[in-house]
Design a protein around this motif. Structure first.
Motif, PDB file in Angstrom:
ATOM      1  N   LEU A  44       0.866  -1.185   0.000  1.00  0.00           N
ATOM      2  CA  LEU A  44       0.000   0.000   0.000  1.00  0.00           C
ATOM      3  C   LEU A  44       0.899   1.230   0.000  1.00  0.00           C
ATOM      4  O   LEU A  44       1.490   1.583   1.028  1.00  0.00           O
ATOM      5  CB  LEU A  44      -0.892  -0.036   1.261  1.00  0.00           C
ATOM      6  N   GLU A  45       1.008   1.868  -1.157  1.00  0.00           N
ATOM      7  CA  GLU A  45       1.900   3.025  -1.267  1.00  0.00           C
ATOM      8  C   GLU A  45       1.364   4.156  -0.393  1.00  0.00           C
ATOM      9  O   GLU A  45       0.162   4.435  -0.401  1.00  0.00           O
ATOM     10  CB  GLU A  45       1.992   3.533  -2.704  1.00  0.00           C
ATOM     11  N   LYS A  46       2.261   4.791   0.323  1.00  0.00           N
ATOM     12  CA  LYS A  46       1.821   5.794   1.303  1.00  0.00           C
ATOM     13  C   LYS A  46       1.143   7.024   0.685  1.00  0.00           C
ATOM     14  O   LYS A  46       0.231   7.581   1.298  1.00  0.00           O
ATOM     15  CB  LYS A  46       2.985   6.203   2.209  1.00  0.00           C
ATOM     16  N   PRO A  47       1.523   7.477  -0.521  1.00  0.00           N
ATOM     17  CA  PRO A  47       0.788   8.620  -1.092  1.00  0.00           C
ATOM     18  C   PRO A  47      -0.709   8.324  -1.262  1.00  0.00           C
ATOM     19  O   PRO A  47      -1.541   9.236  -1.219  1.00  0.00           O
ATOM     20  CB  PRO A  47       1.463   8.827  -2.459  1.00  0.00           C
ATOM     21  N   VAL A  48      -1.047   7.043  -1.420  1.00  0.00           N
ATOM     22  CA  VAL A  48      -2.462   6.667  -1.565  1.00  0.00           C
ATOM     23  C   VAL A  48      -3.214   6.941  -0.258  1.00  0.00           C
ATOM     24  O   VAL A  48      -4.371   7.379  -0.265  1.00  0.00           O
ATOM     25  CB  VAL A  48      -2.556   5.158  -1.952  1.00  0.00           C
TER      26      VAL A  48
END
Ligand SMILES: Cc1cc2nc3c(=O)[nH]c(=O)nc-3n(C[C@H](O)[C@H](O)[C@H](O)COP(=O)(O)OP(=O)(O)OC[C@H]3O[C@@H](n4cnc5c(N)ncnc54)[C@H](O)[C@@H]3O)c2cc1C
Ligand code: SF4
Length: 481
Positions: free
Chosen positions: A195-199
C-alpha cells in the motif's frame, strides 16, 4: 501475459547475491502494477453476472460488485466509481490490500467453476485510481452544517470511515491520534510495497478538505481523558486499534536484535516516508546483510519477511508452529513470500534464543499438532528431543496483538471489556457501556482487516447520527414542556 501474473520475480531460496541484485534493480513487480483500461475492461467483462452475487455477500462492505464490473466492462468508469464509492470509503485501498482470496474473489462463481476468479480487487483499484486521476474524487460537501460535534479516537480506517460518513451528515468531526500522521496501520503498519503511502496521504488530505479536523500527536489518556472528550463532543467514537504485542516466553528473549514486528515495520515505513529513523540508520531495525528469522504465521509475519527480503537480508526464514494449511495469514501472501525466496520452517517453535547479549541464533523444537481444542484448532505439542538451531542476527517477533488496557489508560473504569480486552459494545447500537461512547474496528473485533474497520466505522457513524438526533429531540421536547 496479464500484469497480475507478472507481479513477482521468483528468487531461489539460497541466492543472496541474486536477491541483493534484484533489490538494487528494484526488480520486484509489486501489487500496484498497473492495469491498462483494456485489460481492466477485459477482466471486468469476465463476470458472468451470475445473479447469486456470492462475491458481494462475502465482501464486508457488501460492495455492489457485479454492477460496477459491468460498468467497467462497458468503459463507464465514472459511473463504476460512483457505484463503488457508495459502499466503501477507500475502495482503492481495499483493492490493494484486502485478502480477496478469502473474501470476494474466493467466492466468485467463475473461480468455483475452476476458470480463475474475476480479479475484483485489481479492478476496484483501477476504477478508483482512475477516478483520482480524472478528478472525480471530491471532498464531502454536507448540505448543511450541524452544530453538534463528534470526537473520534484513532485515525485508522475505522475512525476515518466514520469521520467521512459523519461529515457527510453535517457533523463537526475532530479525530485525535497519538501518531504524527493520519492512517493508523495503513500508514505505519502495512508496508509500502502493498500500500503506497501517497495513496493513504491523499485520502487524509481529502478528509481535511471535507472539514474533518485532526489533533495529531494527541494521546487520549495522556493529553486528555475520555471524560474530557465526552464533555467536548455530543458523542465519542473509540477506534484506537489493538497494539499490545504478544510476547514469547523463552530464555534469551531480551537479547539485542530481537525486535517487535511493529517497531520493525514502522521504522521501514517511516524511512520510506523520508523521516529520520536513528534505529534504522544504526542498523538495529534494518535487515540488510542479515540472517533474519521471523516468528509467527499471520499477515504481519508475512509483511516482515517480505520487507526483510526487500531490504537485502542474506536469508529470511519464517518459523511457525503449525503447518501451512493452518496458517492464519493469507495463502496468497505465503505464496508471494515463497516466490520471493523466504524459507518457511513449518511445525517449529522457538525454545530459546542463543547468543551473548546479542542474538546469534534460535533453538527451535519440532511440533506435532494434537487433538483439536474448543475452537476446533489442533493444539501444537513440542516433540521431545527434536530441537535444532537456526542462525540469526535479527529476530522479529510477529505473534499478533491484543488490546491495551483501555479502562486504565483512559481512566474510565466503567468502560466494559471482554475477556480478551476488546471493548464490549451493544452490537445493534455500537455503543460501549458508557452513554454516548461508541467503538469500531480492531478495538472491538481484535486484530482484523481494513475493510472490516471501514464497515464498522460506517455502521458506527449511522448509529451515532441516530443517537445524537434522538438525544437532541429529547432535549427539545423537555425544553418545550
Ligand atoms: C503489519 C500489519 C499488516 C496488515 N496488513 C493488512 C492487509 O494487508 N490487509 C488488511 O485488510 N488488513 C491488514 N492489517 C490489519 C489492518 O491494518 C487493521 O485491521 C486495521 O488497520 C484496523 O483499523 P482500526 O481503525 O481499527 O485501527 P488502526 O488502523 O490500528 O488505527 C488506530 C489508530 O488509533 C491510534 N490510537 C491508539 N491509541 C490511541 C490513543 N490512546 N489516543 C490517540 N490515538 C490512539 C493509533 O495511533 C492508530 O493511528 C494489517 C495489520 C498489521 C499490523
Ligand atoms: S472491499 Fe475487499 S472484499 Fe470487498 S470487493 Fe473490494 S477487495 Fe473485495
Amino acid at each position: 501475459m496479464p500484469p497480475r501474473m507478472l507481479r513477482f520475480v521468483t528468487l531461489g531460496k539460497e541466492m543472496p547475491e541474486k536477491r541483493a541484485a534484484a533489490k538494487r534493480r528494484a526488480d520486484f513487480r509489486e501489487i500496484f502494477s498497473e492495469y491498462s483500461p483494456d485489460h481492466a475492461a477485459e477482466q471486468a467483462g469476465r463476470c458472468s453476472q451470475c445473479g447469486v452475487p456470492f462475491c458481494q455477500v462475502h465482501c464486508p462492505v457488501h460492495n455492489n460488485i457485479p454492477d460496477w464490473l459491468k460498468l467497467a466492462a462497458e468503459g463507464r468508469l465514472e459511473e463504476a466509481y460512483d457505484a463503488s464509492a457508495a459502499t466503501n470509503n477507500f475502495p482503492e485501498i481495499c483493492g490493494r490490500i484486502c485478502p480477496q482470496d478469502r473474501l470476494c474473489e474466493g467466492n466468485c462463481v467463475i473461480e468455483q467453476a475452476g476458470h480463475g476468479t474475476v480479479t475484483i480487487g485489481s479492478i476496484e483499484k483501477f476504477i478508483t485510481d482512475t477516478a483520482w486521476e480524472q478528478g472525480w474524487v471530491k471532498p464531502v460537501k454536507p448540505r448543511r452544517n450541524l452544530a453538534a460535534s463528534v470526537g473520534i479516537i484513532g485515525a485508522g480506517p475505522g475512525g476515518l470511515a466514520a469521520a467521512e460518513q459523519l461529515r457527510r451528515r453535517g457533523y463537526q468531526v475532530r479525530v485525535y491520534d497519538r501518531h504524527d500522521r493520519v492512517g493508523g496501520l495503513m500508514i505505519y503498519g502495512i508496508p509500502n510495497f502493498k500500500l503506497e503511502k501517497p495513496v493513504v496521504e491523499r485520502r487524509a488530505r481529502l478528509l481535511a478538505d471535507s472539514g474533518v479536523e485532526f489533533s495529531l500527536n494527541f494521546e487520549v489518556g495522556r493529553d486528555a481523558l475520555l471524560e474530557e472528550l465526552r464533555e467536548r463532543h455530543a458523542a465519542v467514537l473509540i477506534a484506537c486499534g489493538v497494539y499490545r504485542a504478544r510476547e514469547i516466553q523463552a530464555p534469551g528473549v531480551g537479547f539485542a536484535n530481537i525486535v517487535p514486528a511493529l517497531d520493525y515495520l514502522t521504522a521501514s515505513n517511516r524511512k520510506g516516508l523520508g523521516d529520520e529513523v536513528p534505529a534504522f540508520d544504526s542498523g538495529a531495525l534494518d535487515a540488510a546483510g542479515k540472517k533474519v528469522v521471523v516468528i509467527g504465521g499471520g499477515d504481519t509475519a508475512m509483511d516482515c519477511v517480505r520487507t526483510a527480503v526487500r531490504q537485502g537480508a542474506t536469508s529470511v526464514k519464517c518459523l511457525y508452529r503449525r503447518d501451512r494449511a493452518n496458517m492464519p495469514g493469507s495463502q496468497r501472501e505465503v505464496s508471494h513470500a515463497e516466490e520471493e525466496g523466504v524459507e518457511f520452517v513449518w511445525l517449529a517453535a522457538p525454545e530459546a534464543f542463543l547468543g551473548n547479549g546479542t542474538v546469534s541464533g534460535v533453538r527451535a523444537a519440532r511440533v506435532h499438532l494434537g487433538v483439536p481444542d474448543a475452537t476446533g484448532r489442533q493444539t501444537p505439542r513440542l516433540i521431545d528431543g527434536s530441537h535444532f538451531n537456526i542462525d540469526a542476527d535479527l529476530v522479529i517477533k510477529a505473534l499478533g496483538f491484543d488490546p491495551e488496557d483501555l479502562p486504565a489508560q483512559f481512566q474510565a473504569p466503567d468502560l466494559a471489556v471482554t475477556r480478551w480486552g476488546t471493548l464490549k459494545i451493544d452490537h445493534r447500537t455500537k455503543m460501549t457501556s458508557i452513554d454516548g461512547v461508541f467503538a469500531a474496528g480492531d478495538v472491538v473485533r481484535g486484530a482484523s482487516l481494513v475493510v472490516w474497520a471501514i464497515r464498522d466505522g460506517r455502521d458506527a457513524a449511522e448509529t451515532i447520527d441516530l443517537y445524537i438526533k434522538r438525544k437532541s429531540a429529547t432535549v427539545t421536547a423537555v425544553a418545550a414542556e
